[in-house]
Design a protein around this motif. Sequence first.
Motif, PDB file in Angstrom:
ATOM      1  N   THR A  65       5.038  12.914   9.984  1.00 22.90           N
ATOM      2  CA  THR A  65       4.536  14.130   9.352  1.00 22.90           C
ATOM      3  C   THR A  65       3.028  14.130   9.541  1.00 22.90           C
ATOM      4  OG1 THR A  65       4.157  13.169   7.162  1.00 22.90           O
ATOM      5  CG2 THR A  65       6.349  14.117   7.565  1.00 22.90           C
ATOM      6  N   SER A  66       2.423  15.280   9.278  1.00 22.88           N
ATOM      7  CA  SER A  66       0.973  15.377   9.445  1.00 22.88           C
ATOM      8  C   SER A  66       0.245  14.453   8.479  1.00 22.88           C
ATOM      9  CB  SER A  66       0.520  16.823   9.233  1.00 22.88           C
ATOM     10  OG  SER A  66       0.916  17.293   7.958  1.00 22.88           O
ATOM     11  N   ARG A  73       0.847  -1.195   0.000  1.00 24.64           N
ATOM     12  CA  ARG A  73       0.000   0.000   0.000  1.00 24.64           C
ATOM     13  C   ARG A  73       0.884   1.246   0.000  1.00 24.64           C
ATOM     14  NH1 ARG A  73      -5.017   1.472   4.133  1.00 24.64           N
ATOM     15  NH2 ARG A  73      -5.461   3.538   3.251  1.00 24.64           N
ATOM     16  N   LYS A  74       0.647   2.132  -0.931  1.00 28.35           N
ATOM     17  CA  LYS A  74       1.475   3.331  -1.068  1.00 28.35           C
ATOM     18  C   LYS A  74       1.002   4.404  -0.095  1.00 28.35           C
ATOM     19  CE  LYS A  74       2.640   2.549  -5.924  1.00 28.35           C
ATOM     20  NZ  LYS A  74       2.613   3.117  -7.299  1.00 28.35           N
ATOM     21  N   LEU A  75       1.909   4.776   0.806  1.00 27.13           N
ATOM     22  CA  LEU A  75       1.607   5.746   1.856  1.00 27.13           C
ATOM     23  C   LEU A  75       2.752   6.740   1.969  1.00 27.13           C
ATOM     24  CD1 LEU A  75       0.368   3.183   4.535  1.00 27.13           C
ATOM     25  CD2 LEU A  75      -1.087   4.808   3.309  1.00 27.13           C
ATOM     26  N   ALA A  76       2.474   7.884   2.567  1.00 29.35           N
ATOM     27  CA  ALA A  76       3.537   8.849   2.846  1.00 29.35           C
ATOM     28  C   ALA A  76       4.488   8.229   3.867  1.00 29.35           C
ATOM     29  CB  ALA A  76       2.935  10.142   3.382  1.00 29.35           C
ATOM     30  N   PRO A  77       5.797   8.230   3.596  1.00 31.25           N
ATOM     31  CA  PRO A  77       6.731   7.534   4.478  1.00 31.25           C
ATOM     32  C   PRO A  77       7.311   8.377   5.602  1.00 31.25           C
ATOM     33  CG  PRO A  77       7.872   8.213   2.500  1.00 31.25           C
ATOM     34  CD  PRO A  77       6.439   8.668   2.344  1.00 31.25           C
ATOM     35  N   GLY A 103      -2.221   3.156  -4.634  1.00 29.16           N
ATOM     36  CA  GLY A 103      -1.577   4.402  -4.205  1.00 29.16           C
ATOM     37  C   GLY A 103      -2.577   5.426  -3.731  1.00 29.16           C
ATOM     38  N   ARG A 104      -2.100   6.374  -3.023  1.00 23.52           N
ATOM     39  CA  ARG A 104      -2.897   7.524  -2.646  1.00 23.52           C
ATOM     40  C   ARG A 104      -1.995   8.747  -2.668  1.00 23.52           C
ATOM     41  NH1 ARG A 104      -4.857   6.924   3.426  1.00 23.52           N
ATOM     42  NH2 ARG A 104      -6.080   5.320   2.417  1.00 23.52           N
ATOM     43  N   ARG A 105      -2.531   9.861  -3.126  1.00 20.89           N
ATOM     44  CA  ARG A 105      -1.736  11.062  -3.217  1.00 20.89           C
ATOM     45  C   ARG A 105      -1.498  11.627  -1.824  1.00 20.89           C
ATOM     46  NH1 ARG A 105      -3.460  15.219  -7.663  1.00 20.89           N
ATOM     47  NH2 ARG A 105      -1.372  15.866  -7.100  1.00 20.89           N
ATOM     48  N   VAL A 106      -0.365  12.280  -1.655  1.00 21.20           N
ATOM     49  CA  VAL A 106      -0.024  12.827  -0.355  1.00 21.20           C
ATOM     50  C   VAL A 106       0.188  14.319  -0.433  1.00 21.20           C
ATOM     51  CG1 VAL A 106       1.008  10.710   0.526  1.00 21.20           C
ATOM     52  CG2 VAL A 106       2.407  12.289  -0.758  1.00 21.20           C
ATOM     53  N   ARG A 107      -0.259  14.996   0.599  1.00 17.91           N
ATOM     54  CA  ARG A 107      -0.017  16.430   0.752  1.00 17.91           C
ATOM     55  C   ARG A 107       0.275  16.692   2.204  1.00 17.91           C
ATOM     56  NH1 ARG A 107      -4.801  16.184  -2.165  1.00 17.91           N
ATOM     57  NH2 ARG A 107      -4.666  16.794  -4.331  1.00 17.91           N
ATOM     58  N   GLY A 108       0.629  17.882   2.539  1.00 14.25           N
ATOM     59  CA  GLY A 108       0.713  18.232   3.948  1.00 14.25           C
ATOM     60  C   GLY A 108       1.981  18.919   4.313  1.00 14.25           C
ATOM     61  N   ARG A 109       2.096  19.205   5.557  1.00 11.23           N
ATOM     62  CA  ARG A 109       3.252  19.896   6.082  1.00 11.23           C
ATOM     63  C   ARG A 109       4.307  18.893   6.495  1.00 11.23           C
ATOM     64  NH1 ARG A 109       2.661  25.052   7.399  1.00 11.23           N
ATOM     65  NH2 ARG A 109       4.146  24.882   9.103  1.00 11.23           N
ATOM     66  N   GLY A 110       5.510  19.374   6.677  1.00  6.39           N
ATOM     67  CA  GLY A 110       6.626  18.492   6.916  1.00  6.39           C
ATOM     68  C   GLY A 110       6.836  18.154   8.366  1.00  6.39           C
ATOM     69  N   SER A 164       9.054  24.377   5.912  1.00  2.00           N
ATOM     70  CA  SER A 164       8.549  24.958   7.153  1.00  2.00           C
ATOM     71  C   SER A 164       8.138  23.859   8.124  1.00  2.00           C
ATOM     72  CB  SER A 164       7.343  25.856   6.847  1.00  2.00           C
ATOM     73  OG  SER A 164       6.749  26.320   8.032  1.00  2.00           O
ATOM     74  N   GLY A 165       8.584  23.973   9.365  1.00  2.38           N
ATOM     75  CA  GLY A 165       8.245  22.978  10.374  1.00  2.38           C
ATOM     76  C   GLY A 165       9.101  21.736  10.340  1.00  2.38           C
ATOM     77  N   SER A 166      10.150  21.724   9.501  1.00  2.75           N
ATOM     78  CA  SER A 166      11.020  20.549   9.401  1.00  2.75           C
ATOM     79  C   SER A 166      11.724  20.254  10.724  1.00  2.75           C
ATOM     80  CB  SER A 166      12.088  20.770   8.325  1.00  2.75           C
ATOM     81  OG  SER A 166      11.555  20.718   7.028  1.00  2.75           O
TER      82      SER A 166
END
Length: 382
Positions: free
Chosen positions: A262-263, A85-89, A374-381, A123-125
């Motif tokens: 990450t968020s 499953r494709k996820l934000a890592p 897959g699912r697309r990812v967005r968000g802050r770091g 930002s927020g790294s």
Amino acid sequence: MASDARVSKKAAAMALAAVAGMSLTSIPAAAAVRPTARQPVETAPGAQAASVPGIPKPPTGLSALSWLVADADTGNVLAAKAPHRKLAPASTIKTLFAVTVLPKFTSGTVRRVSTADLAGLGSGSSVVGVKAGRRYTVDDLWRGVFLRSGNDAVHVLAAMNGGWRKTAQEMEQNARRLGAHDTTVKSPDGYDVPGQVSSAYDLTLFARAGLANDDFARYCGTPRARFPSVGGTPIENSNRMLAGSHGVSRYPGIIGVKNGYTSKAGNTLIAAARRNGRTLLVTVLNPQSKVANGVYKEAGSLLDWGFRSAGTAEPVGTLHAVQGTSDGRPLLPAAAQANAVGVHPGSRWRPALVLGAGLAGAAAVGLTGLLAMGRRVRGRGE
């Protein structure tokens, strides 16, 4: 005609299953074989684990969207849930960054950091405190990457490697060489960027390849160190399972590897531990329970189960095989070298890497593309 079409489709499906069944060790069984009681396909609901009398079942109550337990020595996947499953890592992708970049620079190489080196830091790294105008050794920078998940240290090392975009491209190329086909790299530090994804399967591959390198193993297994600044700021590894901090006890036998948050990704973790001569890898992505330290608790319960079951549990698949190199280059796949064994010559850990046939690798590419969601990812770091 309609009947002929149905027969043709069935024949095509049977042919595809036959090709998958011919593959040897370098393709996950969950994606390669037809469903049976002992080897469920990846799309089956719930966790994948062979049902064998006398072998404890994987822990219940796991809330992670995806997880995987593997024997690092043999490459056997002991149990998994949605491994492709494709996820934000989040920062677990730094394992691939290290596998790709770490062999290129000696630890004593000194870099005077410029403002350009740190340009584009999200930002927020998470940062370790790298300052423009100061000098740092590569050894310092890698401690910043592994212990504090410092995106600033990643940016400097990527600049040394030829730039942000070049490094991302090399990471993807290296992922494919390792047999990882679920990973798309947009930001080498793991910062949430649309389109950046990986999977529990791929991340486990990266960690396994990394641990075959002494430097990688040393950095990812360091609980505490000092980082150069005014007075030498002490830093602690943010992997609580390794450091034994923030209400989490140090896991018995823990040897690394990398955590992240990450968020968009939520909490992510790759953990490796060794007991009684056996090394296990567990990857846990985005627990949904919202319990404090949930990602560490779920990883710990999976490791506990793995050590109880390892050696007797029926594998549900096999990690794509890789072979070590003697000249410091990133580990490369050896799917075409059937029945061979590759070991990184300088490794203290020295995993036995099971190799498969070239046909297996080809089948893995096609089947993984069909099965991965897959699912697309967005968000802050981070």
